[in-house]
Design a protein around this motif. Structure first.
Motif, PDB file in Angstrom:
ATOM      1  N   MET A   1       0.519  -1.077   0.053  1.00 37.24           N
ATOM      2  CA  MET A   1      -0.390  -0.266   0.418  1.00 37.24           C
ATOM      3  C   MET A   1       0.572   1.145   0.003  1.00 37.24           C
ATOM      4  O   MET A   1       2.135   1.260   1.447  1.00 37.24           O
ATOM      5  CB  MET A   1      -0.849  -0.202   1.144  1.00 37.24           C
ATOM      6  CG  MET A   1      -2.232   1.001   1.376  1.00 37.24           C
ATOM      7  SD  MET A   1      -3.630  -0.155   2.609  1.00 37.24           S
ATOM      8  CE  MET A   1      -2.247   0.586   3.446  1.00 37.24           C
ATOM      9  N   SER A   2       0.755   2.584  -0.917  1.00 42.75           N
ATOM     10  CA  SER A   2       1.194   3.408  -1.051  1.00 42.75           C
ATOM     11  C   SER A   2       1.329   4.135   0.294  1.00 42.75           C
ATOM     12  O   SER A   2       0.138   4.470   1.097  1.00 42.75           O
ATOM     13  CB  SER A   2       0.940   4.117  -2.669  1.00 42.75           C
ATOM     14  OG  SER A   2      -0.385   4.505  -1.627  1.00 42.75           O
ATOM     15  N   LYS A   3       2.773   5.070   0.784  1.00 42.33           N
ATOM     16  CA  LYS A   3       2.836   5.609   1.324  1.00 42.33           C
ATOM     17  C   LYS A   3       1.992   6.756   2.005  1.00 42.33           C
ATOM     18  O   LYS A   3       2.362   7.665   0.719  1.00 42.33           O
ATOM     19  CB  LYS A   3       4.482   5.563   2.217  1.00 42.33           C
ATOM     20  CG  LYS A   3       5.097   3.710   2.575  1.00 42.33           C
ATOM     21  CD  LYS A   3       5.914   3.903   3.400  1.00 42.33           C
ATOM     22  CE  LYS A   3       5.832   2.171   4.006  1.00 42.33           C
ATOM     23  NZ  LYS A   3       7.150   2.143   4.589  1.00 42.33           N
ATOM     24  N   LEU A   4       2.238   7.283   2.957  1.00 38.92           N
ATOM     25  CA  LEU A   4       1.693   8.918   3.514  1.00 38.92           C
ATOM     26  C   LEU A   4       2.665   9.640   3.442  1.00 38.92           C
ATOM     27  O   LEU A   4       3.052   9.128   5.177  1.00 38.92           O
ATOM     28  CB  LEU A   4       0.321   9.393   3.641  1.00 38.92           C
ATOM     29  CG  LEU A   4      -0.651  10.666   3.980  1.00 38.92           C
ATOM     30  CD1 LEU A   4       0.083  11.347   2.689  1.00 38.92           C
ATOM     31  CD2 LEU A   4      -1.396  10.214   4.999  1.00 38.92           C
ATOM     32  N   ALA A  69       5.974  11.534  -5.710  1.00 40.57           N
ATOM     33  CA  ALA A  69       4.016  11.623  -4.896  1.00 40.57           C
ATOM     34  C   ALA A  69       3.813  11.273  -6.695  1.00 40.57           C
ATOM     35  O   ALA A  69       3.706  11.279  -8.703  1.00 40.57           O
ATOM     36  CB  ALA A  69       3.740  11.878  -4.647  1.00 40.57           C
ATOM     37  N   GLY A  70       2.426  10.220  -6.657  1.00 43.95           N
ATOM     38  CA  GLY A  70       1.779   9.345  -7.327  1.00 43.95           C
ATOM     39  C   GLY A  70       0.191  10.159  -7.501  1.00 43.95           C
ATOM     40  O   GLY A  70      -0.661  10.360  -8.138  1.00 43.95           O
ATOM     41  N   ALA A  71       0.123  10.973  -5.949  1.00 43.14           N
ATOM     42  CA  ALA A  71      -1.070  11.751  -5.385  1.00 43.14           C
ATOM     43  C   ALA A  71      -0.941  12.900  -4.560  1.00 43.14           C
ATOM     44  O   ALA A  71       0.348  12.240  -3.100  1.00 43.14           O
ATOM     45  CB  ALA A  71      -2.458  10.973  -5.546  1.00 43.14           C
ATOM     46  N   ALA A 137      -6.782   8.923  -2.475  1.00 37.79           N
ATOM     47  CA  ALA A 137      -5.477   9.121  -3.278  1.00 37.79           C
ATOM     48  C   ALA A 137      -4.725   7.797  -3.045  1.00 37.79           C
ATOM     49  O   ALA A 137      -3.549   8.219  -4.162  1.00 37.79           O
ATOM     50  CB  ALA A 137      -4.632  10.016  -1.671  1.00 37.79           C
ATOM     51  N   ARG A 138      -4.495   7.562  -2.546  1.00 30.85           N
ATOM     52  CA  ARG A 138      -3.841   5.652  -2.641  1.00 30.85           C
ATOM     53  C   ARG A 138      -3.557   4.950  -4.338  1.00 30.85           C
ATOM     54  O   ARG A 138      -3.447   4.733  -4.369  1.00 30.85           O
ATOM     55  CB  ARG A 138      -3.866   4.643  -1.357  1.00 30.85           C
ATOM     56  CG  ARG A 138      -3.190   5.039  -0.019  1.00 30.85           C
ATOM     57  CD  ARG A 138      -3.584   4.187   0.779  1.00 30.85           C
ATOM     58  NE  ARG A 138      -1.948   4.276   1.844  1.00 30.85           N
ATOM     59  CZ  ARG A 138      -2.269   4.710   2.891  1.00 30.85           C
ATOM     60  NH1 ARG A 138      -3.710   3.707   3.183  1.00 30.85           N
ATOM     61  NH2 ARG A 138      -1.135   4.903   3.711  1.00 30.85           N
ATOM     62  N   ALA A 139      -5.778   5.178  -4.275  1.00 30.78           N
ATOM     63  CA  ALA A 139      -5.732   4.160  -5.490  1.00 30.78           C
ATOM     64  C   ALA A 139      -5.458   4.875  -6.705  1.00 30.78           C
ATOM     65  O   ALA A 139      -4.870   4.864  -7.556  1.00 30.78           O
ATOM     66  CB  ALA A 139      -7.378   4.448  -5.577  1.00 30.78           C
TER      67      ALA A 139
END
Lengths: 213, 213
Positions: A1-4, A69-71, A137-139
């Motif tokens: 899962m992408s990190k924040l 970042a991607g989002a 945002a992760r999606a």
């Protein structure tokens, strides 16, 4: 899962914005001094379509902010336009081609249709809370990370909820004496952090922390 | 003229002591975590008559704290013994041979005779203000520097008065969530600082600032 991850610049007295924030002074009085370490860098200038600029020990941190970042998630104040229901004419601080180049999720109490601008930046307005914004945002980010843009209030909410995985602070040698403090209102059980990197650069110290509990 | 320097450890949220300071918890609740970077060091252990210990990137900063000055100024709370007139039985936290080995000037509202202990440490109790304490400390320090020991309130007073020449902060990766904030109550014209050094070490980042205005 992408990190924040939160990349944020604070004054030595802990403020990420000066006092009396307004449309005219989005970073508060004196707050524009916070980012003097970033603006002269080649990495920053290139991301804004300008030539030249400096390369120094801050460069990897600037690149991380600008393209890591991607989002992105940000608060309403960071998107701007004043409080209350949306004035349709306000499309953010960044012009027609914002420097994000990915989906940006704006936390707000006031619904608004998505705003698609040039260069791959679309602003989505999220009214059902920080967890929903993070999920969306992760999606959107896929296998890249999610950047928490700020301001202080949104960062505090994610920190207090234990949802922030990494914090990179840039500490600059100014004393603002007032404003919005990043590390405040953290509730009774602040997260545990581990320092994983510290780098001194001209006019700024970068420190990277990961949450361990 | 000898310089006045503050070496102080703060949490990431800016506290130099945790909440609810008391005789039992002189650094407040959780405040003992602040100095975990210092206590295992060989330099610290030697200064307290113990053997062994670590040598790492914090060592020069520990040596500077432990042996860098010719006199120290501290607030009443840092000397301890509770508020109000002196209980003659209280001789500080440090036993018969305190680790200062030079004159120490304690700011207080309550007069007391000088207290001479072993190893060259004499405590002088100064009731006529921060400028008098600095003058006396400078006279005692000769050509060495004067160390400002803390706590936060005394440091703020010297900072706000423009009397502090150098600040070395050790930023540790903990969030105390409350307590005494070092950089607070600085008045309308906070001093200008320049960052001159930043060093990452295990569990702490050391940043040195000098006052430029």
């Amino acid at each position: 899962m992408s990190k924040l991850k939160l990349n944020i610049t604070i004054s030595l007295d802990g403020y990420s914005a000066g006092p009396d924030q307004s449309t005219q002074h989005p970073l508060g009085i004196g707050g524009e001094q916070l980012h003097q370490w970033l603006l002269p860098l080649k990495a920053f200038r290139e991301s804004h379509g300008e030539e030249g600029g400096e390369v120094n020990a801050s460069t990897p941190f600037a690149e991380d902010i600008l393209a890591g970042a991607g989002a992105t998630i940000m608060g309403r104040n960071m998107f701007g336009g004043g409080p209350g229901p949306w004035d349709g004419a306000w499309n953010g601080w960044w012009g027609d081609d914002p420097p994000f180049h990915h989906p940006v999720f704006v936390l707000t109490h006031h619904p608004r249709e998505p705003l698609e601008l040039d260069g791959g930046t679309t602003f989505y307005f999220v009214t059902d809370g920080i967890e929903s914004a993070l999920e969306q945002a992760r999606a959107a980010a896929g296998d890249r990370g999610v950047s928490l843009g700020g301001g202080a209030s949104v960062a505090q909410q994610y920190l207090a909820a234990g949802l922030l995985d990494e914090v990179v602070v840039a500490v600059v040698p100014i004393l603002l004496g007032g404003g919005a403090r990043l590390f405040d209102n953290l509730g009774g059980a602040p997260p545990r952090l581990e320092q994983v990197e510290a780098v001194g650069a001209p006019g700024v110290t970068h420190i990277r922390y990961v949450r361990t509990g």
